[in-house]
Design an enzyme around this catalytic site. Structure first.
Site, PDB file in Angstrom:
ATOM      1  N   ASN A 104      -5.987  -5.747  12.606  1.00 27.52           N
ATOM      2  CA  ASN A 104      -4.405  -5.863  12.222  1.00 27.52           C
ATOM      3  C   ASN A 104      -3.566  -6.804  12.854  1.00 27.52           C
ATOM      4  O   ASN A 104      -2.655  -7.253  12.452  1.00 27.52           O
ATOM      5  CB  ASN A 104      -3.727  -4.627  12.348  1.00 27.52           C
ATOM      6  CG  ASN A 104      -4.255  -3.526  11.265  1.00 27.52           C
ATOM      7  OD1 ASN A 104      -4.880  -3.874  10.227  1.00 27.52           O
ATOM      8  ND2 ASN A 104      -3.651  -2.188  11.427  1.00 27.52           N
TER       9      ASN A 104
ATOM     10  N   HIS B  75       3.903   4.567  20.213  1.00 27.53           N
ATOM     11  CA  HIS B  75       3.437   5.318  19.367  1.00 27.53           C
ATOM     12  C   HIS B  75       2.036   5.640  19.386  1.00 27.53           C
ATOM     13  O   HIS B  75       1.349   5.060  18.680  1.00 27.53           O
ATOM     14  CB  HIS B  75       3.840   4.527  18.031  1.00 27.53           C
ATOM     15  CG  HIS B  75       3.567   5.500  16.664  1.00 27.53           C
ATOM     16  ND1 HIS B  75       3.961   6.563  16.349  1.00 27.53           N
ATOM     17  CD2 HIS B  75       2.716   5.057  15.529  1.00 27.53           C
ATOM     18  CE1 HIS B  75       3.633   7.015  15.410  1.00 27.53           C
ATOM     19  NE2 HIS B  75       3.049   6.021  14.695  1.00 27.53           N
TER      20      HIS B  75
ATOM     21  N   VAL C 126       2.674   3.050   2.352  1.00 28.76           N
ATOM     22  CA  VAL C 126       3.674   2.982   2.940  1.00 28.76           C
ATOM     23  C   VAL C 126       4.744   1.770   2.525  1.00 28.76           C
ATOM     24  O   VAL C 126       5.978   2.361   2.038  1.00 28.76           O
ATOM     25  CB  VAL C 126       3.754   2.521   4.734  1.00 28.76           C
ATOM     26  CG1 VAL C 126       4.908   2.598   5.197  1.00 28.76           C
ATOM     27  CG2 VAL C 126       2.728   3.647   5.284  1.00 28.76           C
TER      28      VAL C 126
ATOM     29  N   GLY D 206       0.734  -1.219  -0.007  1.00 31.28           N
ATOM     30  CA  GLY D 206       0.092   0.024   0.017  1.00 31.28           C
ATOM     31  C   GLY D 206       0.960   1.348  -0.088  1.00 31.28           C
ATOM     32  O   GLY D 206       2.058   1.249  -0.447  1.00 31.28           O
TER      33      GLY D 206
END
Ligand code: NAD
Ligand code: LMR
EC number: 1.1.1.37
Length: 328
Positions: free
Chosen positions: A106, A186, A24, A22
């Site tokens: 995910n 993150h 990234v 995709g």
């Protein structure tokens, strides 16, 4: 008549597999090839898509003057014997979502992709990019069976680069004179460290007032979210690909760069059995060492708060995966 072999010359004996072609993944493939770092195998579940991207990138070789081969595939067998495997497969968030909202979807993608990729490249170093990053890195480590120092998540390099760019924009100084450090998970609880963020060696705490620094920290914490809100259909990918390619380069070429990355802690910073962002030296063995900064009580407490949130999410993700396994 002069005869040439039809096979393309290899730029190096190194090979990087990128799972997920995709935004990234494809931009990362471009960065790796155009910096002449390694051959790239780009894998996705969508038929034809990684092949098309690889062909497009290959047609730019003469223009970009590099010699790396780029292959697109839907078959893990084509990824065999990779030196580095990067996982970018999974869904990105949409406006209004947190990265943690991506966990259910995910987790399964990352676990399956990791198992399949590492089965073909058991000596690879694994870099995880998919969100929620710290949780996915933990799950990927467990799914891979690799030693913990061979599994690394990409986030701190990106978050630090964002902090760096906001400081440069604020002060109008050269970006290359700015060094920044962002630790922790993150997410909204990440821990930018002004005391360890400098302009030509001078901490920003001696250059900017607290209010300005807090504003830049807030923007850094929301760095990904700001782009998701603007783009509406996905997240950032240019800077994430640059950050990942820096890590790939340090590993492939044993550069021993010291950068914040999501690594497995075994007592460092008083944390154990968790993947979270800390300064790491990255080289051909993966995480070669973890740098323990001398943190104030407040900084350490912020890191522990961030770690506790990651820990809770790892537990939740494991429960989700166990529930899915029981149903199947
Ligand atoms: N760690 C970070 O700092 C950081 C930065 C940017 C993006 N991300 C994350 O990276 C992920 C990818 O982002 P993107 O913008 O490239 O998304 P994208 O939707 O553009 O690409 C994801 C790709 O994964 C593929 N995919 C899905 N399931 C797969 C599977 N089982 N096997 C192989 N491929 C599969 C999709 O077909 C798609 O092409 C997201 O989770 C995003 O949040 C993380
Ligand atoms: O913000 C996102 O969802 C993508 C990524 O984690 C980022 O920080 O850009």
């Amino acid at each position: 008549m002069i005869k040439f072999s039809s096979s393309l010359p290899l730029c190096a004996s190194t090979r990087v597999t990128v799972i997920g072609a995709g935004k990234v993944g494809s931009t990362l493939a471009q960065r790796i090839a155009e910096k002449n770092l390694a051959d790239v195998v780009l894998l996705d579940i969508v038929a034809g898509m990684p092949q098309g991207i690889a062909l497009d990138l290959t047609q730019a070789r003469g223009l970009e003057q590099h010699d790396c081969q780029i292959m697109g595939t839907n078959d893990y067998a084509d990824t065999a014997n990779s030196d580095v495997v990067v996982i970018t497969a999974g869904i990105p968030r949409k406006p209004g979502m947190t990265r943690d909202d991506l966990m259910r979807t995910n987790a399964q993608i990352v676990v399956e992709a990791t198992q399949r990729a590492i089965a073909h490249s058991p000596h690879a170093i694994l870099i995880v990019v998919t969100n929620p990053l710290d949780v996915m890195t933990y799950l990927a480590w467990q799914a891979s069976g690799l030693k913990s120092d061979r599994v690394i998540g990409m986030a701190g390099v990106l978050d630090s680069a964002r902090f760096q760019s906001f400081i440069a924009m604020e002060l109008g100084v050269a970006i290359k004179d700015i060094t920044t450090t962002v630790l922790g998970g993150h997410g909204d609880l990440m821990v930018p460290l002004p005391r360890y963020s400098t302009i030509s060696g001078v901490p920003i705490t001696e250059i900017m007032d607290t209010e300005t620094i807090e504003r830049l920290i807030k923007r850094t914490r929301n760095g990904g979210g700001e782009i998701v809100e603007l783009m509406r259909t996905g997240g950032a990918y240019f800077a994430p690909a640059s950050a990942t390619s820096l890590m790939v380069e340090s590993i492939l070429y044993s550069q021993s760069r010291v950068v914040p990355a999501c690594a497995y802690l075994q007592g460092e910073y008083d944390l154990k059995d968790i993947f979270i962002g800390v300064p790491c030296r990255l080289g051909c063995a993966g995480v070669e060492s973890i740098v323990e900064l001398n943190l104030t009580e407040a900084e350490l407490s912020a890191l522990h708060i961030s770690a506790e949130s990651v820990r809770q999410n790892v537990l939740q993700a494991k429960e989700m995966l166990a529930a899915v396994a029981n149903v199947n």
